[in-house]
Design a protein around this motif. Structure first.
Motif, short mmCIF file in Angstrom:
data_model
loop_
_atom_site.label_atom_id
_atom_site.label_comp_id
_atom_site.label_asym_id
_atom_site.label_seq_id
_atom_site.Cartn_x
_atom_site.Cartn_y
_atom_site.Cartn_z
N GLN A 193 0.85 -1.19 0.00
CA GLN A 193 0.00 0.00 0.00
C GLN A 193 0.88 1.24 0.00
OE1 GLN A 193 -3.15 0.22 2.90
NE2 GLN A 193 -3.41 2.40 2.50
N ALA A 194 0.64 2.11 -0.95
CA ALA A 194 1.41 3.36 -1.05
C ALA A 194 0.41 4.47 -1.32
CB ALA A 194 2.43 3.26 -2.18
N GLY A 195 0.09 5.21 -0.28
CA GLY A 195 -0.92 6.27 -0.42
C GLY A 195 -2.25 5.68 -0.86
N ARG A 196 -2.82 6.24 -1.94
CA ARG A 196 -4.14 5.78 -2.41
C ARG A 196 -4.04 4.54 -3.30
NH1 ARG A 196 -6.34 10.31 -5.74
NH2 ARG A 196 -4.32 11.35 -5.69
N VAL A 197 -2.81 4.08 -3.53
CA VAL A 197 -2.59 2.97 -4.47
C VAL A 197 -2.15 1.72 -3.72
CG1 VAL A 197 -1.20 2.22 -6.46
CG2 VAL A 197 -1.90 4.62 -6.25
N THR A 198 -2.65 0.56 -4.14
CA THR A 198 -2.10 -0.71 -3.64
C THR A 198 -1.55 -1.48 -4.83
OG1 THR A 198 -3.63 -0.78 -1.78
CG2 THR A 198 -2.60 -2.85 -2.40
N VAL A 199 -0.27 -1.82 -4.74
CA VAL A 199 0.38 -2.55 -5.84
C VAL A 199 0.36 -4.04 -5.50
CG1 VAL A 199 2.44 -2.69 -7.29
CG2 VAL A 199 1.94 -0.57 -6.06
N VAL A 200 -0.10 -4.84 -6.46
CA VAL A 200 -0.20 -6.29 -6.24
C VAL A 200 0.23 -7.05 -7.49
CG1 VAL A 200 -2.04 -6.53 -4.51
CG2 VAL A 200 -2.64 -6.14 -6.90
N PRO A 201 0.74 -8.28 -7.32
CA PRO A 201 0.88 -9.14 -8.49
C PRO A 201 -0.51 -9.66 -8.87
CG PRO A 201 1.58 -10.31 -6.50
CD PRO A 201 1.20 -8.92 -6.07
N SER A 202 -0.65 -10.19 -10.09
CA SER A 202 -1.99 -10.52 -10.59
C SER A 202 -2.73 -11.51 -9.69
CB SER A 202 -1.89 -11.08 -12.02
OG SER A 202 -1.04 -12.19 -12.02
N TRP A 203 -1.97 -12.46 -9.06
CA TRP A 203 -2.67 -13.48 -8.27
C TRP A 203 -3.19 -12.93 -6.94
CZ3 TRP A 203 2.53 -13.59 -9.46
CH2 TRP A 203 3.42 -13.48 -8.42
N LEU A 204 -2.86 -11.68 -6.60
CA LEU A 204 -3.41 -11.08 -5.37
C LEU A 204 -4.38 -9.94 -5.70
CD1 LEU A 204 -0.23 -10.89 -3.07
CD2 LEU A 204 -2.05 -12.59 -3.06
N ALA A 205 -4.75 -9.84 -7.00
CA ALA A 205 -5.58 -8.70 -7.43
C ALA A 205 -6.87 -8.60 -6.63
CB ALA A 205 -5.87 -8.82 -8.92
N GLY A 206 -7.41 -9.74 -6.22
CA GLY A 206 -8.68 -9.74 -5.48
C GLY A 206 -8.55 -9.24 -4.05
N GLU A 207 -7.34 -9.04 -3.59
CA GLU A 207 -7.15 -8.67 -2.17
C GLU A 207 -7.10 -7.16 -1.92
OE1 GLU A 207 -4.04 -10.62 -0.09
OE2 GLU A 207 -4.63 -12.60 -0.84
N VAL A 208 -7.29 -6.38 -2.98
CA VAL A 208 -7.16 -4.92 -2.80
C VAL A 208 -8.51 -4.34 -2.36
CG1 VAL A 208 -6.59 -2.75 -3.96
CG2 VAL A 208 -5.38 -4.86 -4.58
N PRO A 209 -8.54 -3.61 -1.24
CA PRO A 209 -9.80 -3.03 -0.78
C PRO A 209 -10.38 -2.07 -1.84
CG PRO A 209 -8.01 -2.56 0.77
CD PRO A 209 -7.40 -3.25 -0.39
N ALA A 210 -11.70 -2.01 -1.90
CA ALA A 210 -12.36 -1.19 -2.92
C ALA A 210 -12.00 0.29 -2.79
CB ALA A 210 -13.86 -1.38 -2.81
N THR A 211 -11.58 0.71 -1.60
CA THR A 211 -11.25 2.12 -1.38
C THR A 211 -9.89 2.49 -1.99
OG1 THR A 211 -10.38 1.40 0.73
CG2 THR A 211 -12.56 2.42 0.75
N GLN A 212 -9.10 1.50 -2.36
CA GLN A 212 -7.76 1.75 -2.90
C GLN A 212 -7.74 1.64 -4.43
OE1 GLN A 212 -5.90 3.17 -0.31
NE2 GLN A 212 -4.21 2.04 -1.22
N THR A 213 -6.85 2.37 -5.07
CA THR A 213 -6.62 2.21 -6.51
C THR A 213 -5.71 1.00 -6.70
OG1 THR A 213 -6.85 4.56 -6.92
CG2 THR A 213 -5.59 3.31 -8.54
N ARG A 214 -6.21 0.03 -7.46
CA ARG A 214 -5.45 -1.21 -7.63
C ARG A 214 -4.48 -1.09 -8.81
NH1 ARG A 214 -8.83 -6.34 -9.22
NH2 ARG A 214 -8.70 -5.35 -11.26
N LEU A 215 -3.24 -1.43 -8.56
CA LEU A 215 -2.22 -1.40 -9.62
C LEU A 215 -1.56 -2.77 -9.67
CD1 LEU A 215 -0.26 -0.29 -11.67
CD2 LEU A 215 0.78 1.09 -9.90
N ILE A 216 -1.78 -3.49 -10.78
CA ILE A 216 -1.21 -4.84 -10.91
C ILE A 216 0.15 -4.75 -11.59
CG2 ILE A 216 -1.53 -7.14 -11.92
CD1 ILE A 216 -4.56 -6.59 -11.86
#
Ligand code: SAM
Length: 276
Positions: A75-98
């Motif tokens: 988690q970095a500020g409003r963004v959460t960076v994830v690899p593709s296999w964790l894409a489902g774990e990003v809270p809806a309030t965060q901007t998801r970056l795969i």
């Protein structure tokens, strides 16, 4: 998986040399025991220094799966960076970056990438134009785009990074068009091989934000080019700077006339922001 386990540590050169010589495929130390991995059970009697151990049969480990398990969302500020296999774990309030961990630097796990995303995240990027110098995996240009930038360009001198950045963009819902990458409701994103090369730009072509995760000596060399590529008053975000190299970057920004220079640290790494 066949393991020969005996008391000892990796510092014991006599033991480790004998294990390698006996044909071990790998060595590991756990709680005062050396563990040597073998394809088959070998007669170790020829190696008296290896006496006193025991053979164990353990379930095979999937190293690839273990490595993947170790990667956590960042988690970095409003963004959460994830690899593709964790894409489902990003809270809806965060901007998801795969970002798929791969050939190019920039999975979000390094303090410099994280701080740069935090700094981008602290800005209102809606409709803004953003230049990312040294884009690597494309992470910062993509973060800017997902945070609302109207136009984001990632440059890198390493040609191997560009296809990686394009692939990451596609994982984030961007599609390739002749004009660059686009996304429903988003702005234009593009990646190109290159760097800042001393060109001068019309004010209308200049960027509203410039971010660069490089290193202090390069920031010093490029500081004048940064100014030239930026709109007046635009924020500059620099990282990849070791704390002991901060004076070099400070002097470069002062020399070029940047204002409001601010610094923050994460461990030994620094992030510097300034206004053009
Ligand atoms: N932007 C990504 C991040 O923040 O995680 C990657 C940063 S990585 C530390 C630095 C990148 O800058 C590398 O991909 C490298 O190839 C690129 N690079 C090095 N020198 C450069 C230069 N003079 N101009 C453009 N890119 C450069």
């Amino acid at each position: 998986m066949l393991v020969y386990r005996l008391p000892g540590t990796l510092d014991n050169e006599e033991l480790t040399a004998a294990l390698w010589e006996a044909g071990a495929g790998g060595l590991e130390e756990r709680q005062g025991f050396l563990r040597a991995y073998f394809e088959e059970r070998l007669p170790l009697a020829e190696y008296p220094e290896l006496a006193g151990g025991e053979w164990l049969i353990e379930p095979d480990r999937d190293w690839q799966a273990d490595w993947k398990l170790g990667l956590k969302p960042v988690q970095a500020g409003r963004v959460t960076v994830v690899p593709s296999w964790l894409a489902g774990e990003v809270p809806a309030t965060q901007t998801r970056l795969i970002i798929e961990p791969g050939m190019a630097f920039g999975t979000g796990h390094h303090a410099t990438t994280r701080m740069a995303i935090e700094a981008l995240s602290a800005l209102d990027l809606q409709g803004e134009s953003v230049l990312d110098v040294g884009t690597g995996s494309g992470v910062l240009a993509m973060a800017a785009s997902l945070l609302g930038a109207g136009r984001a360009l990632g440059l890198d001198i390493d040609p191997l990074t560009i296809p990686v950045a394009f692939e990451n963009a596609e994982l984030n819902g961007f599609t390739r068009t002749p004009a660059g990458l686009t996304r429903t409701g988003g702005g234009l994103l593009d990646f190109a091989e290159g760097t800042l090369d001393g060109e001068s730009y019309e004010e209308s072509e200049r960027y509203g934000v410039l971010v660069a995760n490089l290193y202090a000596e390069l920031h010093d060399l490029l500081a004048a080019d940064y100014r030239e590529a930026m709109q007046s008053g635009a924020p500059l975000i620099l990282t990849g700077i070791l704390e002991n190299k901060l004076p070099l970057v400070r002097q470069a920004l002062e020399r070029e006339g940047f204002t409001d220079v601010q610094e923050r640290l994460d461990g030994e790494w620094a992030l510097v922001t300034a206004l053009n």
